[in-house]
Design a protein around this motif. Structure first.
Motif, PDB file in Angstrom:
ATOM      1  N   PRO A 176       0.824  -1.206   0.000  1.00 45.50           N
ATOM      2  CA  PRO A 176       0.000   0.000   0.000  1.00 45.50           C
ATOM      3  C   PRO A 176       0.860   1.258   0.000  1.00 45.50           C
ATOM      4  O   PRO A 176       1.929   1.281   0.604  1.00 45.50           O
ATOM      5  N   SER A 226       3.271   2.978   3.013  1.00 47.95           N
ATOM      6  CA  SER A 226       3.653   2.019   4.052  1.00 47.95           C
ATOM      7  C   SER A 226       4.962   1.365   3.660  1.00 47.95           C
ATOM      8  O   SER A 226       5.392   1.431   2.521  1.00 47.95           O
ATOM      9  N   GLN A 255      -0.143  -6.326  -2.911  1.00 45.85           N
ATOM     10  CA  GLN A 255      -1.590  -6.297  -3.111  1.00 45.85           C
ATOM     11  C   GLN A 255      -1.965  -6.504  -4.575  1.00 45.85           C
ATOM     12  O   GLN A 255      -1.214  -6.135  -5.480  1.00 45.85           O
ATOM     13  N   LYS A 302     -16.734  -0.845   0.786  1.00 47.80           N
ATOM     14  CA  LYS A 302     -15.647  -0.500   1.713  1.00 47.80           C
ATOM     15  C   LYS A 302     -15.601  -1.486   2.885  1.00 47.80           C
ATOM     16  O   LYS A 302     -14.527  -1.956   3.272  1.00 47.80           O
ATOM     17  N   GLU A 303     -16.760  -1.811   3.428  1.00 53.14           N
ATOM     18  CA  GLU A 303     -16.818  -2.725   4.572  1.00 53.14           C
ATOM     19  C   GLU A 303     -16.288  -4.103   4.194  1.00 53.14           C
ATOM     20  O   GLU A 303     -15.490  -4.710   4.916  1.00 53.14           O
ATOM     21  N   GLU A 336     -12.357  -3.938   3.431  1.00 50.22           N
ATOM     22  CA  GLU A 336     -11.541  -3.717   4.631  1.00 50.22           C
ATOM     23  C   GLU A 336     -11.553  -4.929   5.556  1.00 50.22           C
ATOM     24  O   GLU A 336     -10.557  -5.213   6.220  1.00 50.22           O
ATOM     25  N   GLY A 378      -8.012  -5.200   3.043  1.00 51.46           N
ATOM     26  CA  GLY A 378      -7.651  -4.357   1.904  1.00 51.46           C
ATOM     27  C   GLY A 378      -8.124  -2.926   2.058  1.00 51.46           C
ATOM     28  O   GLY A 378      -8.549  -2.494   3.128  1.00 51.46           O
ATOM     29  N   GLN A 379      -8.049  -2.177   0.973  1.00 53.19           N
ATOM     30  CA  GLN A 379      -8.484  -0.779   0.932  1.00 53.19           C
ATOM     31  C   GLN A 379      -9.209  -0.512  -0.387  1.00 53.19           C
ATOM     32  O   GLN A 379      -8.972  -1.186  -1.381  1.00 53.19           O
ATOM     33  N   VAL A 380     -10.070   0.500  -0.343  1.00 52.83           N
ATOM     34  CA  VAL A 380     -10.750   0.959  -1.560  1.00 52.83           C
ATOM     35  C   VAL A 380     -10.307   2.384  -1.843  1.00 52.83           C
ATOM     36  O   VAL A 380     -10.287   3.218  -0.937  1.00 52.83           O
ATOM     37  N   GLU A 381      -9.948   2.649  -3.094  1.00 53.33           N
ATOM     38  CA  GLU A 381      -9.547   3.996  -3.496  1.00 53.33           C
ATOM     39  C   GLU A 381     -10.485   4.500  -4.582  1.00 53.33           C
ATOM     40  O   GLU A 381     -10.920   3.723  -5.451  1.00 53.33           O
ATOM     41  N   TRP A 400      -8.326  -2.912  -3.488  1.00 55.64           N
ATOM     42  CA  TRP A 400      -7.026  -3.538  -3.267  1.00 55.64           C
ATOM     43  C   TRP A 400      -7.151  -4.622  -2.208  1.00 55.64           C
ATOM     44  O   TRP A 400      -7.720  -4.389  -1.139  1.00 55.64           O
TER      45      TRP A 400
END
Length: 235
Positions: free
Chosen positions: A146, A149, A155, A199-200, A203, A207-210, A224
């Motif tokens: 990410p 970091s 990812q 998103k929920e 995560e 992972g993450q959402v962009e 991701w």
């Protein structure tokens, strides 16, 4: 309490419409064309209400269980992407998603049904928010870790890009808020819960959402997820 208050307000809108128009039909006799218009409105509002209740229940269930009921399996993201694209049906829209599905990416360990659900929400938004047409593209990506970091897990990502109405920066910053809708006119159907659910889910998979959007140009949403490395996990 704030969430419940907002949810009650959002649910009340289609309920009031359904009640009001059905009362009219019971109290007065209209010609065939007007009756059909009223019934179509009731039908649209009931579909909206059902979708909102379903997404609220999905969101509440996923939050409450914190991913404990996820059926995790090691799989390739291209399989989930293919399944989501094939199952997506947009009435009256002949566009097809242009896919770039690399076959040399590492696998991921996910609940395929949940990831397909999240991706279907993103794809559905891409169609809805590009009503004038334009290509919709899905790509699989990879990054070592990410952004911002160090020493993180590599990812794999799924990016969906549209050429739709896009969002202003202040709207893009709120895109993942529950019930927030960039289109306040009501001309584009939706519950304002789709991206919150995405998103929920992402995560809870670690992972993450962009989201990157430009007003009048289009939007790109990237999910991701951590790459699966058996040796790293076993170690």
């Amino acid at each position: 309490s704030e969430f419940l208050s907002t949810a009650a307000h959002e649910l009340r809108t289609p309920m009031a419409s359904i009640r009001g128009f059905s009362d009219l039909l019971m109290l007065r006799k209209f010609d065939e064309e007007r009756t059909r218009d009223l019934l179509q409105t009731i039908n649209r509002q009931s579909i909206w209400l059902t979708d909102m209740v379903n997404e609220l229940l999905d969101l509440a269930r996923i939050e409450a269980r914190k991913g404990k009921d996820f059926q995790l399996e090691v799989t390739q993201l291209r399989d989930a992407a293919n399944a989501a694209v094939k199952s997506l049906l947009v009435p009256g829209d002949e566009r097809r998603v242009r896919c770039q599905l690399a076959d040399d990416l590492p696998p991921v360990r996910v609940d395929r049904a949940k990831i397909q659900h999240a991706l279907t929400n993103v794809l559905s938004n891409a169609y809805k928010y590009s009503p004038a047409g334009g290509e919709i593209e899905l790509r699989l990506l990879q990054r070592p870790q990410p952004e911002g970091s160090s020493g993180g897990t590599p990812q794999v990502g799924i990016a969906v890009r549209d050429q739709g109405i896009g969002m202003a920066p202040e709207h893009a910053a709120r895109a993942f808020e529950r019930f927030f809708r960039a289109d306040s006119s009501g001309s584009i159907p939706g519950t304002g819960l789709g991206l919150a659910l995405v998103k929920e889910i992402v995560e809870l998979h670690g992972g993450q959402v962009e989201l990157h959007s430009e007003l009048g140009v289009g939007t790109t949403v990237t999910m991701w997820l951590p790459a699966w490395d058996k040796e790293t996990v076993d170690g």
